[in-house]
Design a protein around this motif. Structure first.
Motif, PDB file in Angstrom:
ATOM      1  N   ARG A  30      -8.449   7.628  -7.274  1.00 40.74           N
ATOM      2  CA  ARG A  30      -7.323   7.469  -8.118  1.00 40.74           C
ATOM      3  C   ARG A  30      -6.063   7.892  -7.431  1.00 40.74           C
ATOM      4  O   ARG A  30      -4.866   7.096  -7.561  1.00 40.74           O
ATOM      5  N   ALA A  31      -5.866   8.939  -6.828  1.00 38.14           N
ATOM      6  CA  ALA A  31      -4.820   9.250  -5.844  1.00 38.14           C
ATOM      7  C   ALA A  31      -4.367   8.418  -5.125  1.00 38.14           C
ATOM      8  O   ALA A  31      -3.054   8.190  -4.672  1.00 38.14           O
ATOM      9  N   GLY A  32      -5.309   7.417  -4.303  1.00 33.93           N
ATOM     10  CA  GLY A  32      -4.829   6.474  -3.443  1.00 33.93           C
ATOM     11  C   GLY A  32      -4.147   6.941  -2.129  1.00 33.93           C
ATOM     12  O   GLY A  32      -3.541   6.079  -1.495  1.00 33.93           O
ATOM     13  N   TYR A  35      -7.994   6.925   1.165  1.00 33.02           N
ATOM     14  CA  TYR A  35      -9.043   5.900   1.593  1.00 33.02           C
ATOM     15  C   TYR A  35      -8.472   4.609   1.122  1.00 33.02           C
ATOM     16  O   TYR A  35      -7.556   4.295   0.143  1.00 33.02           O
ATOM     17  N   CYS A  36      -8.966   3.799   1.948  1.00 34.08           N
ATOM     18  CA  CYS A  36      -8.881   2.139   1.568  1.00 34.08           C
ATOM     19  C   CYS A  36      -9.655   1.746   0.428  1.00 34.08           C
ATOM     20  O   CYS A  36     -10.449   0.831   0.642  1.00 34.08           O
ATOM     21  N   ILE A  37      -9.450   2.092  -0.651  1.00 33.91           N
ATOM     22  CA  ILE A  37     -10.491   1.822  -1.789  1.00 33.91           C
ATOM     23  C   ILE A  37      -9.322   1.454  -3.039  1.00 33.91           C
ATOM     24  O   ILE A  37      -8.481   2.164  -3.102  1.00 33.91           O
ATOM     25  N   PRO A  38      -9.456   0.630  -3.658  1.00 33.99           N
ATOM     26  CA  PRO A  38      -8.805   0.263  -4.828  1.00 33.99           C
ATOM     27  C   PRO A  38      -8.739   1.425  -5.857  1.00 33.99           C
ATOM     28  O   PRO A  38      -9.614   2.203  -6.074  1.00 33.99           O
ATOM     29  N   GLN A  39      -7.501   2.012  -6.254  1.00 31.70           N
ATOM     30  CA  GLN A  39      -7.479   3.160  -7.108  1.00 31.70           C
ATOM     31  C   GLN A  39      -8.077   2.858  -8.372  1.00 31.70           C
ATOM     32  O   GLN A  39      -8.283   4.009  -9.105  1.00 31.70           O
ATOM     33  N   ASP A  40      -8.245   1.394  -8.880  1.00 34.97           N
ATOM     34  CA  ASP A  40      -8.845   1.500 -10.099  1.00 34.97           C
ATOM     35  C   ASP A  40     -10.321   1.326  -9.877  1.00 34.97           C
ATOM     36  O   ASP A  40     -11.067   0.764 -10.927  1.00 34.97           O
ATOM     37  N   ILE A  41     -10.866   1.617  -8.836  1.00 32.71           N
ATOM     38  CA  ILE A  41     -12.184   1.185  -8.562  1.00 32.71           C
ATOM     39  C   ILE A  41     -13.172   1.805  -9.807  1.00 32.71           C
ATOM     40  O   ILE A  41     -12.849   2.954 -10.419  1.00 32.71           O
ATOM     41  N   PRO A 153       0.910   5.650  -1.554  1.00 36.51           N
ATOM     42  CA  PRO A 153       1.517   5.606  -2.963  1.00 36.51           C
ATOM     43  C   PRO A 153       2.853   6.442  -3.171  1.00 36.51           C
ATOM     44  O   PRO A 153       3.945   6.325  -3.837  1.00 36.51           O
ATOM     45  N   ILE A 154       3.049   7.371  -2.248  1.00 40.36           N
ATOM     46  CA  ILE A 154       4.304   8.265  -2.066  1.00 40.36           C
ATOM     47  C   ILE A 154       4.857   8.107  -1.005  1.00 40.36           C
ATOM     48  O   ILE A 154       6.289   7.939  -0.999  1.00 40.36           O
ATOM     49  N   HIS A 155       4.627   7.943   0.222  1.00 42.85           N
ATOM     50  CA  HIS A 155       5.240   7.795   1.530  1.00 42.85           C
ATOM     51  C   HIS A 155       5.652   6.230   1.882  1.00 42.85           C
ATOM     52  O   HIS A 155       6.263   6.234   2.984  1.00 42.85           O
ATOM     53  N   GLY A 156       4.780   5.253   1.118  1.00 44.76           N
ATOM     54  CA  GLY A 156       5.194   4.115   1.593  1.00 44.76           C
ATOM     55  C   GLY A 156       4.228   3.752   2.584  1.00 44.76           C
ATOM     56  O   GLY A 156       3.062   4.149   2.876  1.00 44.76           O
ATOM     57  N   TYR A 157       4.534   2.791   3.735  1.00 44.92           N
ATOM     58  CA  TYR A 157       3.901   2.505   4.921  1.00 44.92           C
ATOM     59  C   TYR A 157       3.763   3.548   5.839  1.00 44.92           C
ATOM     60  O   TYR A 157       4.654   3.878   6.384  1.00 44.92           O
ATOM     61  N   VAL A 158       2.598   4.038   6.054  1.00 38.58           N
ATOM     62  CA  VAL A 158       2.355   5.073   6.835  1.00 38.58           C
ATOM     63  C   VAL A 158       1.240   4.368   8.035  1.00 38.58           C
ATOM     64  O   VAL A 158       0.383   3.687   7.753  1.00 38.58           O
ATOM     65  N   ASP A 159       1.169   5.325   9.288  1.00 40.96           N
ATOM     66  CA  ASP A 159       0.067   4.822  10.219  1.00 40.96           C
ATOM     67  C   ASP A 159      -1.214   5.299   9.907  1.00 40.96           C
ATOM     68  O   ASP A 159      -1.395   6.166   9.081  1.00 40.96           O
TER      69      ASP A 159
END
Length: 173
Positions: A30-32, A35-41, A153-159
């Motif tokens: 849920r925090a997203g 993991y490369c998992i949909p937050q609403d899984i 979800p907080i920092h935008g695009y990260v490595d």
């Protein structure tokens, strides 16, 4: 079941562990942030993914309480089938208690026993500094960086980092 010096017991996960596994996965997903998992899984989708072949799922218990989980298996088939992959998650109550370290040590040992020669983490979010630090302490090296590959979800695009360890090194030394 294996138990380490910190009292962390690791065993294969059972269907009866599903509620405890979901209780650990749900807030992480849920925090997203990692993991490369949909937050609403959904619960069902998450558990199906966690238990899916070619992975074997494990739980880490302290005093009979599930505080961490892992799944370990082949990273890719065919000529790359000798390289393992693994994922880990711990309950907030487990932080600082050696549960994550016990899980990664177990994953490496299990992978060696299964005949894997190396372990690779394909996509470690760079802002997950606790994990990056722990994996490095456990002998993994950063061998690649994927610029702006994760939409945090907080920092935008990260490595995202690719981390690797040769599991045969310790056997030869």
């Amino acid at each position: 079941m294996t138990t380490d010096s910190r009292g962390v017991a690791i065993r294969p996960a059972l269907a009866s562990d599903e509620e405890a596994i979901w209780a650990i996965l749900q807030p992480v997903y849920r925090a997203g942030e990692t993991y490369c998992i949909p937050q609403d899984i959904t619960r069902e989708e998450a558990l199906a993914d966690w238990f899916a072949a070619p992975f074997t799922a494990f739980v880490a218990e302290v005093d009979g309480q599930v505080l961490g989980i892992s799944h370990v298996g082949r990273n890719r088939p065919g000529p790359a089938a000798h390289v393992a992959n693994a994922s880990f998650a711990t309950a907030p109550a487990a932080r600082g208690r050696g549960v994550a370290r016990a899980l990664v040590d177990h994953a490496k040992d299990w992978a060696r026993q299964q005949g894997f020669r190396a372990m690779q983490f394909n996509f470690v979010v760079s802002t997950n500094q606790d994990a990056v630090h722990l994996w490095q302490k456990a002998g993994f090296e950063i061998v690649g960086r994927l610029p702006a590959a994760f939409d945090h979800p907080i920092h935008g695009y990260v490595d995202a980092l690719v981390m690797f360890q040769d599991l045969t090194r310790g056997e030869q030394e």
